[in-house]
Motif scaffolding. Structure first.
Motif, short mmCIF file in Angstrom:
data_model
loop_
_atom_site.label_atom_id
_atom_site.label_comp_id
_atom_site.label_asym_id
_atom_site.label_seq_id
_atom_site.Cartn_x
_atom_site.Cartn_y
_atom_site.Cartn_z
N TYR B 36 0.84 -1.19 0.00
CA TYR B 36 0.00 0.00 0.00
C TYR B 36 0.88 1.25 0.00
O TYR B 36 1.95 1.27 0.60
N GLN B 38 0.79 5.35 0.87
CA GLN B 38 0.03 6.39 1.56
C GLN B 38 0.74 7.73 1.39
O GLN B 38 1.80 7.97 1.98
N GLY B 41 -1.14 12.87 4.23
CA GLY B 41 -2.51 13.33 4.47
C GLY B 41 -3.58 12.57 3.72
O GLY B 41 -4.74 12.98 3.72
N ARG B 43 -5.27 8.58 2.28
CA ARG B 43 -5.53 7.22 2.73
C ARG B 43 -4.57 6.24 2.07
O ARG B 43 -4.09 6.49 0.96
N PRO B 44 -4.29 5.10 2.71
CA PRO B 44 -3.48 4.06 2.04
C PRO B 44 -4.24 3.50 0.84
O PRO B 44 -5.47 3.32 0.89
N GLN B 45 -3.50 3.24 -0.24
CA GLN B 45 -4.11 2.65 -1.42
C GLN B 45 -3.24 1.52 -1.93
O GLN B 45 -2.01 1.63 -1.96
N LEU B 46 -3.89 0.45 -2.33
CA LEU B 46 -3.17 -0.70 -2.87
C LEU B 46 -2.48 -0.32 -4.17
O LEU B 46 -3.09 0.28 -5.06
N PHE B 89 3.65 0.65 2.70
CA PHE B 89 3.45 -0.41 3.70
C PHE B 89 3.36 -1.76 3.00
O PHE B 89 2.63 -1.90 2.03
N THR B 93 -0.64 -11.99 5.03
CA THR B 93 -1.79 -12.60 5.67
C THR B 93 -1.37 -13.43 6.86
O THR B 93 -0.26 -13.95 6.92
N LYS B 101 -6.32 -12.47 8.44
CA LYS B 101 -6.25 -11.01 8.45
C LYS B 101 -4.90 -10.58 7.92
O LYS B 101 -3.99 -11.38 7.76
N LEU B 102 -4.79 -9.29 7.63
CA LEU B 102 -3.54 -8.72 7.17
C LEU B 102 -2.75 -8.17 8.34
O LEU B 102 -3.31 -7.50 9.21
N PHE B 104 0.47 -5.66 8.94
CA PHE B 104 1.24 -4.66 8.21
C PHE B 104 2.63 -4.46 8.79
O PHE B 104 2.85 -4.61 10.00
N GLY B 105 3.57 -4.08 7.92
CA GLY B 105 4.86 -3.60 8.38
C GLY B 105 4.73 -2.17 8.87
O GLY B 105 3.68 -1.55 8.75
N LYS B 106 5.85 -1.63 9.41
CA LYS B 106 5.81 -0.29 10.00
C LYS B 106 5.85 0.82 8.96
O LYS B 106 5.62 1.97 9.29
#
Lengths: 113, 114
Positions: B36, B38, B41, B43-46, B89, B93, B101-102, B104-106
């Motif tokens: 993803y 981001q 400011g 949203r995260p996007q695939l 990011f 899974t 669930k997913l 995420f990394g930092k």
């Protein structure tokens, strides 16, 4: 983008206040999620709803209370929060629960004084 | 449970150079690895994803490689442009408590200097 919307975009609240965050998805998805995004930390999954049923609660304190009245709406009710709860709260949705593409909302920037 | 490590935490490159971000995961049952983006400011996007039955996937200037044996996957961005500047990011899974669930990394903050 209007697929997933969140209100309010910014919220400042005292530790004794009660407030609610709202998320709405217009994608016809069946699963919705709440995430917490803090600085220098990974996205933390808080809650998962699938077909309006809560299917996951990741050890989130009870001062956070989710509600999913239908598959398009998701709420996060907040009460007696702590300053460390200040973060960006992101809502997301997927077609079905599992490994579908997550569509995120713009987030609510929450500050707890 | 799943643990996803992402490196580096910050990356600065010159426009036109390549950028590589690496992630490792711990759950050998993980089978889906999205990335993803981001922007500040927003949203995260695939931007790209890969499933465990393939080793590499490419989409224009972006590619992802997966090494299941070593449990790591990487994002490669070629010919970087200033608009690639963002936080990226990775995720993997995880099966926990009967549900998937997913995790995420930092995140990696990428800065592309003009």
């Amino acid at each position: 983008e209007t697929g997933v919307t969140q209100t309010p975009r910014h919220l400042v609240m005292g530790m004794t206040n009660k407030k609610s965050l709202k998320c709405e998805q217009h994608l016809g998805h069946n699963a919705m999620y709440w995430y917490k995004q803090s600085a220098k930390k990974p996205l933390e999954l808080m809650f998962v709803y699938s077909l309006e049923e809560r299917v996951e609660n990741n050890s989130v304190p009870s001062r956070f209370s989710p509600e999913c009245p239908n598959s398009s709406h998701l709420f996060l009710h907040l009460h007696t929060l702590q300053p460390e709860d200040s973060a960006l709260y992101l809502c997301a949705s997927t077609r079905d629960r599992g490994t579908d593409t997550q569509y995120f909302g713009p987030g609510t920037r929450l500050t707890v004084l | 449970g799943e643990n996803v490590e992402q490196h580096p935490s910050t990356l600065s490159v010159q426009e036109g150079d390549s950028a590589v971000i690496k992630c490792t995961y711990s759950d050998s049952a993980s089978n889906y690895f999205p990335w993803y983006k981001q922007e500040l400011g927003k949203r995260p996007q695939l931007i790209i994803d890969i499933r465990s039955n393939v080793g590499e996937k490419k989409d224009q200037r972006i590619a992802v490689t997966l090494n299941k044996t070593a449990k790591h996957f990487s994002l490669h961005i070629t010919e970087t442009q200033p608009e690639d500047s963002a936080v990226y990011f990775c995720a993997a899974t995880s099966w926990q408590g009967g549900s998937e669930k997913l995790v995420f990394g930092k995140g990696t903050k990428l800065t592309v200097n003009p």
